[in-house]
Design a protein around this motif. Structure first.
Motif, short mmCIF file in Angstrom:
data_model
loop_
_atom_site.label_atom_id
_atom_site.label_comp_id
_atom_site.label_asym_id
_atom_site.label_seq_id
_atom_site.Cartn_x
_atom_site.Cartn_y
_atom_site.Cartn_z
N GLU A 2 0.82 -1.20 0.04
CA GLU A 2 0.08 0.07 0.03
C GLU A 2 0.99 1.32 -0.11
N TRP A 3 1.91 1.05 0.65
CA TRP A 3 2.80 2.27 0.89
C TRP A 3 3.80 2.67 -0.12
N ALA A 4 4.56 1.51 -0.35
CA ALA A 4 5.69 1.46 -1.53
C ALA A 4 5.32 1.12 -3.00
N LYS A 5 4.23 0.45 -2.94
CA LYS A 5 3.68 0.34 -4.43
C LYS A 5 4.80 -0.49 -5.28
N ARG A 6 5.35 -0.01 -6.32
CA ARG A 6 6.32 -0.68 -7.29
C ARG A 6 7.48 -1.21 -6.64
N ASP A 7 8.09 -0.62 -5.51
CA ASP A 7 9.23 -0.73 -4.94
C ASP A 7 9.30 -1.81 -3.61
N ALA A 8 7.69 -2.35 -3.34
CA ALA A 8 7.63 -3.15 -2.32
C ALA A 8 8.35 -4.47 -2.30
N GLY A 9 8.44 -4.89 -3.64
CA GLY A 9 8.84 -6.45 -3.70
C GLY A 9 10.35 -6.22 -3.49
N VAL A 10 11.11 -5.09 -3.79
CA VAL A 10 12.79 -4.97 -3.66
C VAL A 10 12.88 -4.73 -1.93
N LEU A 11 12.05 -3.95 -1.54
CA LEU A 11 12.26 -3.55 -0.14
C LEU A 11 12.05 -4.95 0.71
#
Length: 326
Positions: A281-290
């Motif tokens: 919900e917060w990181a969108k497209r970068d969620a997977g990497v984070l």
């Protein structure tokens, strides 16, 4: 596939070259290739971009269950092969196929290298982008996606109103990965030393615990219809903490210890599902990497804890030799 093959060839390299260092290099190179070939960031990004928010925690639970099921197949396969590759005449181990050393440690890696090659062929020939991601329906960058600039991962962690809860969620990722790694890394030694379990017992236990994530994913999916992600996360955190506490104090009772380990692992798996949904919900497209990066940090912490605990009880041979010379 190449990483699994190198990992499986390490014992044969040691035997043919007579050098333990060469075998260690082969195994480490294989392990590095396995890490570089991880598809976790891509899979998690697809969940964040191609799944509507209302169904994201259910998709994350299925992703976690699929990974844990694969993780459980390894111990089960190793335990099965420990029977098949035991002894064929009561005296000589049946551990060579042609000139390749094959035992219950190496055989799963060989089989998985073949499986990875088949998967690579399938992805290259049949995989297609999810329609929702291609169209930008749920936050992906596509033809109909908003034109506003996507903030980088470093900006997400340092700027904006969501920075504090995002950092807290990522700390939770480190915590549950460390808990799982401590449990998985210490299971073999603790169960064999405390309860006298054999390789097939350990493999069966880990396999069953990992396979239980499949029905758990259905339970999480049903709970998501009634409770929000934070409530599910709180319940999973309580189960993980309770399992960890019982695991540390129940080493004298095999069934209690096994139940505590199962509660810890299943609770941590549910934590991962809820945190993936929240971070998406917060990181969108970068969620997977984070999630993948902080998860790797958590596994490193867990491995360090296991190493420190066993190093304290089992000093290395060189230290023993030095004390002997003194």
């Amino acid at each position: 596939g190449a990483g699994q093959l190198l990992y499986a060839l390490a014992p044969s390299v040691a035997r043919s070259s007579g050098s333990a260092r060469a075998a260690q290099g082969c195994a480490l190179l294989g392990r590095a290739l396995l890490g570089l070939g991880s598809t976790e960031p891509v899979n998690r990004r697809y969940i964040g971009e191609a799944v509507p928010p209302s169904k994201r925690i259910a998709a994350a639970a299925k992703f976690v269950a699929a990974g844990a099921t694969g993780m459980g197949c390894g111990p089960l396969l190793s335990g099965l092969l420990s029977f098949l590759l035991a002894r064929d005449d009561g005296a000589r181990p049946r551990d060579h196929v042609f000139e390749l050393k094959v035992d219950s440690t190496v055989a799963p890696a060989l089989l998985l290298s073949v499986a990875w090659c088949l998967l690579a062929f399938y992805v290259a020939s049949a995989f297609r982008e999810p329609p929702a991601r291609a169209s930008g329906a749920y936050g992906a960058v596509g033809a109909e996606a908003p034109a506003r600039r996507q903030r980088s991962a470093s900006e997400l962690l340092t700027e904006g109103a969501e920075a504090a809860p995002l950092r807290a969620a990522l700390f939770g990722v480190v915590a549950f990965e460390a808990a799982c790694e401590v449990f998985l890394g210490s299971t073999s030694a603790v169960s064999s030393l405390a309860f006298g379990w054999q390789a097939h017992d350990i493999g069966a236990f880990l396999g069953v615990v990992c396979l239980l994530t499949m029905p758990l994913s259905k339970m999480v999916e049903a709970a998501a219809a009634t409770f929000d992600d934070r409530e599910i996360l709180f319940a999973a955190t309580a189960a993980t903490a309770g399992g960890a506490l019982a695991l540390a104090t129940a080493t004298g009772f095999a069934y209690v210890w096994a139940a505590a380990g199962g509660a810890l692992f299943l609770g941590a798996s549910t934590m991962e599902s809820a945190l993936m949904s929240l971070i998406g919900e917060w990181a969108k497209r970068d969620a997977g990497v984070l999630v993948t990066l902080f998860g790797a940090g958590g596994r490193l912490v867990g491995d360090g804890v296991v190493f420190a605990a066993f190093a304290a009880d089992h000093p290395c041979a060189s230290d023993v030799a030095v004390r002997g010379r003194r």
